[in-house]
Design a protein around this motif. Structure first.
Motif, PDB file in Angstrom:
ATOM      1  N   ASN A 108      -2.185  -3.644   2.632  1.00 48.58           N
ATOM      2  CA  ASN A 108      -1.095  -4.619   2.663  1.00 48.58           C
ATOM      3  C   ASN A 108      -1.510  -5.737   3.606  1.00 48.58           C
ATOM      4  O   ASN A 108      -1.629  -5.516   4.822  1.00 48.58           O
ATOM      5  N   CYS A 165       3.162   4.128   5.906  1.00 53.83           N
ATOM      6  CA  CYS A 165       3.745   2.889   5.391  1.00 53.83           C
ATOM      7  C   CYS A 165       5.195   3.148   4.973  1.00 53.83           C
ATOM      8  O   CYS A 165       5.528   4.231   4.482  1.00 53.83           O
ATOM      9  N   GLN A 247      -9.824  -7.353   5.501  1.00 56.37           N
ATOM     10  CA  GLN A 247      -8.595  -6.873   4.849  1.00 56.37           C
ATOM     11  C   GLN A 247      -7.792  -5.929   5.734  1.00 56.37           C
ATOM     12  O   GLN A 247      -6.607  -5.696   5.491  1.00 56.37           O
ATOM     13  N   ASN A 248      -8.407  -5.380   6.777  1.00 51.43           N
ATOM     14  CA  ASN A 248      -7.684  -4.496   7.689  1.00 51.43           C
ATOM     15  C   ASN A 248      -7.225  -5.227   8.954  1.00 51.43           C
ATOM     16  O   ASN A 248      -6.716  -4.600   9.884  1.00 51.43           O
ATOM     17  N   GLY A 261       4.098   1.023   9.079  1.00 51.57           N
ATOM     18  CA  GLY A 261       2.879   0.218   9.146  1.00 51.57           C
ATOM     19  C   GLY A 261       3.082  -1.276   9.319  1.00 51.57           C
ATOM     20  O   GLY A 261       2.231  -1.961   9.884  1.00 51.57           O
ATOM     21  N   ILE A 265       0.790  -5.517  13.187  1.00 50.64           N
ATOM     22  CA  ILE A 265       0.446  -6.870  12.738  1.00 50.64           C
ATOM     23  C   ILE A 265      -1.069  -7.116  12.808  1.00 50.64           C
ATOM     24  O   ILE A 265      -1.722  -6.702  13.771  1.00 50.64           O
TER      25      ILE A 265
END
Ligand code: MTE
Length: 346
Positions: A108, A165, A247-248, A261, A265
């Motif tokens: 995400n 999440c 992406q992480n 999750g 941030i």
């Protein structure tokens, strides 16, 4: 999910029924977008396959391709560098970590796309160096740190944390980082500092617009000062022994393992100590679903689904269906909330 302002519209012209129906429609739309794998354009495999089976098959295939040919995998060949000199933390779980390929291909990160596989593709060329982090607000020693300075704030540790999440899936991730409190102590919070506000990097030239992603950018988050000072609250600079993939949340992100999750941030550029509870991105998008606290709590359901259980993803075609634990199993934080009604402060 339309913008909040669009949703409100000229309220003096709109009947109560219309407004109620619009709210319901908007919620359904929002949930189907934000709470599951979604694409509105055409019928996809995910639309006809049970969600749980579909997610796990994708992760299983990703893990398989990484094993069969590391160089052939789009996610195995990144520019991540090996980290060394970190110690193992007593805060780590002994649960089996989720495969690297799953952790780095199912993400995400709305700035780079709202589909789970999009951040890994779209963030590939995202430049994370040079990078500056500012820390200010109610502090006596504000700071501007570059990456070299950030890496020296405190000794690096490996912390294997559960990652839950709000959508109902979970991973186990071996993060590398240092406690946020080491950084906060250096800036010396004043007596007025009660909360900590965080902000992600945002560049509209290489990231989605707020309108396209349907959440406000820059992404913002917040913690109460005592939550931020808790030894479990981590600034992560790596995972699986390497620097963070884009992406992480490269090059540095927050990791708060007892919260859903979305509190963790990514790609942090700004930290401010403040007197009042700061606004947060998901709370602005839908306050009834996403509270400021967002502690993992199996007894408080999301408006669209139960939070009593979760799917531990990434270990095979079928994820493991397990019970969600209060505070995601991090009981040592319970004292932060003694006397608080956690149904009210969700
Ligand atoms: N940070 C930013 N800047 N943008 C995001 O979209 N998504 C959040 C959180 N931090 C998000 C973010 C959500 S919803 C989750 S579940 C986690 O990051 C996902 O982290 P992961 O992709 O490393 O598993």
């Amino acid at each position: 999910m339309p913008h909040k302002e669009d949703r409100k519209g000229p309220v003096w012209l709109i009947s109560t029924t219309w407004r109620r129906n619009t709210t319901i429609r908007w919620r359904r739309y929002h949930v189907s977008r934000a709470m599951s794998i979604h694409k509105t354009s055409s019928l996809r495999y995910s639309d006809v396959t049970p969600r749980r089976e579909y997610i796990n098959r994708r992760l299983f295939l990703a893990a398989g391709s990484a094993v069969l040919g590391a160089l052939a995998s789009p996610f195995a060949a990144g520019a991540e560098t090996k980290l060394s000199g970190y110690t193992k933390s007593p805060f780590s779980t002994d649960e089996k970590p989720t495969p690297y390929s799953a952790v780095t291909s199912y993400n995400n990160y709305y700035e780079f796309g709202t589909g789970k596989d999009e951040p890994a593709k779209n963030a590939k060329n995202y430049r994370t160096s040079p990078w500056m982090l500012s820390i200010g607000g109610e502090v006596t020693k504000p700071k501007m740190l570059d990456l070299d300075a950030i890496m020296k704030v405190a000794p690096l540790e490996e912390r294997i944390y559960r990652h839950r999440c709000v959508e109902g899936w979970s991973f186990v991730i071996p993060w590398i980082g240092f406690p946020l409190n080491a950084l906060l102590k250096q800036v010396e919070p004043t007596s007025k500092a009660k909360y900590v506000a965080f902000q992600s990097y945002y560049d509209p030239k290489q990231m989605l617009s707020s309108r396209a992603a349907q959440i406000q950018f820059p992404y913002i988050e917040g913690l109460r000062l005592d939550e931020a000072m808790h030894p479990l609250t981590l600034i992560s600079v790596g995972l699986y022994g390497q620097t963070l993939p884009p992406q992480n949340g490269a090059p540095l992100r927050l990791t708060v393992p007892w919260k859903y999750g979305y509190k963790s941030i990514k790609s942090l550029v700004k930290i401010r100590l403040v007197e009042k509870q700061p606004p947060t991105t998901w709370n602005l998008a839908w306050s009834q679903a996403y509270g400021f606290y967002s502690n993992v709590n199996p007894q408080v359901d999301h408006p669209t689904h139960s939070q009593a259980t979760e799917e531990r993803l990434g270990s095979g075609i079928f994820g493991q269906h397990i019970k969600t634990r209060m505070f995601n199993g991090y009981d040592q934080v319970a004292s932060l909330y003694s006397g608080m009604n956690l149904r009210k402060y969700y």
